[in-house]
Design a protein around this motif. Structure first.
Motif, PDB file in Angstrom:
ATOM      1  N   UNK A   1      11.556  -0.031  13.824  1.00  0.00           N
ATOM      2  CA  UNK A   1      10.387   0.636  13.263  1.00  0.00           C
ATOM      3  C   UNK A   1      10.745   1.637  12.165  1.00  0.00           C
ATOM      4  N   UNK A   2      11.873   1.419  11.473  1.00  0.00           N
ATOM      5  CA  UNK A   2      12.290   2.298  10.370  1.00  0.00           C
ATOM      6  C   UNK A   2      11.578   1.870   9.094  1.00  0.00           C
ATOM      7  N   UNK A   3      10.981   2.821   8.392  1.00  0.00           N
ATOM      8  CA  UNK A   3      10.244   2.519   7.160  1.00  0.00           C
ATOM      9  C   UNK A   3      11.213   2.157   6.038  1.00  0.00           C
ATOM     10  N   UNK A   4      10.914   1.026   5.377  1.00  0.00           N
ATOM     11  CA  UNK A   4      11.727   0.588   4.242  1.00  0.00           C
ATOM     12  C   UNK A   4      10.901   0.456   2.975  1.00  0.00           C
ATOM     13  N   UNK A   5       9.599   0.669   3.099  1.00  0.00           N
ATOM     14  CA  UNK A   5       8.739   0.545   1.926  1.00  0.00           C
ATOM     15  C   UNK A   5       7.289   0.723   2.305  1.00  0.00           C
ATOM     16  N   UNK A   6       6.432   0.467   1.331  1.00  0.00           N
ATOM     17  CA  UNK A   6       5.003   0.461   1.610  1.00  0.00           C
ATOM     18  C   UNK A   6       4.306  -0.498   0.672  1.00  0.00           C
ATOM     19  N   UNK A   7       3.161  -0.962   1.111  1.00  0.00           N
ATOM     20  CA  UNK A   7       2.299  -1.824   0.307  1.00  0.00           C
ATOM     21  C   UNK A   7       0.949  -1.128   0.194  1.00  0.00           C
ATOM     22  N   UNK A   8       0.268  -1.380  -0.905  1.00  0.00           N
ATOM     23  CA  UNK A   8      -1.022  -0.713  -1.086  1.00  0.00           C
ATOM     24  C   UNK A   8      -1.941  -1.572  -1.936  1.00  0.00           C
ATOM     25  N   UNK A   9      -3.224  -1.342  -1.760  1.00  0.00           N
ATOM     26  CA  UNK A   9      -4.240  -2.063  -2.521  1.00  0.00           C
ATOM     27  C   UNK A   9      -5.430  -1.143  -2.738  1.00  0.00           C
ATOM     28  N   UNK A  10      -5.966  -1.222  -3.923  1.00  0.00           N
ATOM     29  CA  UNK A  10      -7.156  -0.459  -4.276  1.00  0.00           C
ATOM     30  C   UNK A  10      -8.301  -1.446  -4.452  1.00  0.00           C
ATOM     31  N   UNK A  11      -9.360  -1.260  -3.680  1.00  0.00           N
ATOM     32  CA  UNK A  11     -10.540  -2.123  -3.805  1.00  0.00           C
ATOM     33  C   UNK A  11     -11.321  -1.658  -5.023  1.00  0.00           C
ATOM     34  N   UNK A  12     -11.349  -2.504  -6.043  1.00  0.00           N
ATOM     35  CA  UNK A  12     -12.021  -2.120  -7.292  1.00  0.00           C
ATOM     36  C   UNK A  12     -13.445  -2.632  -7.368  1.00  0.00           C
ATOM     37  N   UNK A  13     -13.681  -3.761  -6.782  1.00  0.00           N
ATOM     38  CA  UNK A  13     -15.021  -4.325  -6.666  1.00  0.00           C
ATOM     39  C   UNK A  13     -15.135  -4.750  -5.214  1.00  0.00           C
ATOM     40  N   UNK A  14     -16.217  -5.323  -4.846  1.00  0.00           N
ATOM     41  CA  UNK A  14     -16.373  -5.688  -3.438  1.00  0.00           C
ATOM     42  C   UNK A  14     -15.341  -6.710  -2.975  1.00  0.00           C
ATOM     43  N   UNK A  15     -14.789  -7.488  -3.887  1.00  0.00           N
ATOM     44  CA  UNK A  15     -13.877  -8.560  -3.471  1.00  0.00           C
ATOM     45  C   UNK A  15     -12.629  -8.670  -4.344  1.00  0.00           C
ATOM     46  N   UNK A  16     -12.320  -7.654  -5.115  1.00  0.00           N
ATOM     47  CA  UNK A  16     -11.159  -7.664  -6.005  1.00  0.00           C
ATOM     48  C   UNK A  16     -10.277  -6.457  -5.695  1.00  0.00           C
ATOM     49  N   UNK A  17      -8.977  -6.737  -5.526  1.00  0.00           N
ATOM     50  CA  UNK A  17      -8.025  -5.694  -5.167  1.00  0.00           C
ATOM     51  C   UNK A  17      -6.879  -5.646  -6.170  1.00  0.00           C
ATOM     52  N   UNK A  18      -6.518  -4.447  -6.553  1.00  0.00           N
ATOM     53  CA  UNK A  18      -5.300  -4.206  -7.325  1.00  0.00           C
ATOM     54  C   UNK A  18      -4.224  -3.821  -6.315  1.00  0.00           C
ATOM     55  N   UNK A  19      -3.094  -4.525  -6.344  1.00  0.00           N
ATOM     56  CA  UNK A  19      -2.056  -4.304  -5.327  1.00  0.00           C
ATOM     57  C   UNK A  19      -0.772  -3.759  -5.933  1.00  0.00           C
ATOM     58  N   UNK A  20       0.076  -3.245  -5.057  1.00  0.00           N
ATOM     59  CA  UNK A  20       1.392  -2.790  -5.467  1.00  0.00           C
ATOM     60  C   UNK A  20       2.268  -2.555  -4.257  1.00  0.00           C
ATOM     61  N   UNK A  21       3.506  -2.184  -4.527  1.00  0.00           N
ATOM     62  CA  UNK A  21       4.466  -1.948  -3.448  1.00  0.00           C
ATOM     63  C   UNK A  21       5.581  -1.061  -3.934  1.00  0.00           C
ATOM     64  N   UNK A  22       6.189  -0.366  -2.992  1.00  0.00           N
ATOM     65  CA  UNK A  22       7.416   0.406  -3.198  1.00  0.00           C
ATOM     66  C   UNK A  22       8.389  -0.062  -2.113  1.00  0.00           C
ATOM     67  N   UNK A  23       9.662  -0.199  -2.477  1.00  0.00           N
ATOM     68  CA  UNK A  23      10.664  -0.548  -1.468  1.00  0.00           C
ATOM     69  C   UNK A  23      11.937   0.252  -1.692  1.00  0.00           C
ATOM     70  N   UNK A  24      12.570   0.590  -0.602  1.00  0.00           N
ATOM     71  CA  UNK A  24      13.843   1.296  -0.621  1.00  0.00           C
ATOM     72  C   UNK A  24      14.897   0.350  -1.190  1.00  0.00           C
TER      73      UNK A  24
END
Length: 179
Positions: free
Chosen positions: A66-89
């Motif tokens: 359970x050690x964190x190695x990164x994160x993922x994220x998404x921003x809901x811009x419209x009801x069904x469209x997401x802008x995504x990204x990630x960070x990783x160690x």
């Protein structure tokens, strides 16, 4: 929210993730994430617990400990469209873990968040993220020349970056998964 893959758990952030988050966000390697730079465990805790309501942000952790190695994220811009990204160690690169995490996250967005379209911006010189997008079946929809500036040259003038946009539709994701 919990997503389990072969080697990873993607879950809500926990207070214990602050030190690991600080490790990889104290020096973001991509200029577009300069605004996410963390300077202390306190700033890491603020990052964890104070996201905007439209932002989905999850810790990517090793399943074994359970050690964190990164994160993922998404921003809901419209009801069904997401802008995504990630960070990783950087210490966990080259093992297929970013691909595994991004695949699990896209499955979640298309299946559970009712995403129709998912896209991400990638700086043209960020070869690892471009390759990851391509492995995920995302298409490059273009490259915007001198699109945006996140940092300045030594003389203080903005350093504009070429930025590619990668995207995939839900129906394309499902077709790729069925192959």
């Amino acid at each position: 929210m919990i997503i389990k893959t072969e080697h990873l758990i993607i879950r809500d952030f926990q207070k214990k993730d602050a030190a690991g988050l600080l490790e990889y966000l104290s020096h973001p390697r991509v200029n577009c994430f300069v605004g996410d730079r963390l300077y202390s465990e306190e700033s890491a805790l603020a990052y964890i617990f104070h996201s905007s309501e439209d932002m989905l942000r999850y810790a990517v952790c090793l399943r074994e400990d359970d050690f964190i190695i990164g994160d993922v994220f998404a921003l809901c811009e419209y009801t069904d469209t997401y802008s995504i990204g990630w960070h990783f160690n950087k210490h966990f690169e080259g093992k297929g873990l970013a691909y595994e995490a991004a695949t699990g996250f896209l499955d979640y967005l298309f299946r559970d968040a009712d995403a129709r379209r998912v896209y991400g911006f990638v700086e043209d010189d960020n070869l690892r993220s471009k390759r990851l997008c391509e492995r995920l079946g995302m298409r490059c929809e273009g490259c915007m020349k001198e699109f945006i500036s996140f940092i300045c040259h030594p003389d203080g003038t903005p350093r504009y970056e070429d930025t590619c946009i990668y995207a995939i539709l839900n129906k394309e994701w499902k077709n790729n998964k069925n192959r």
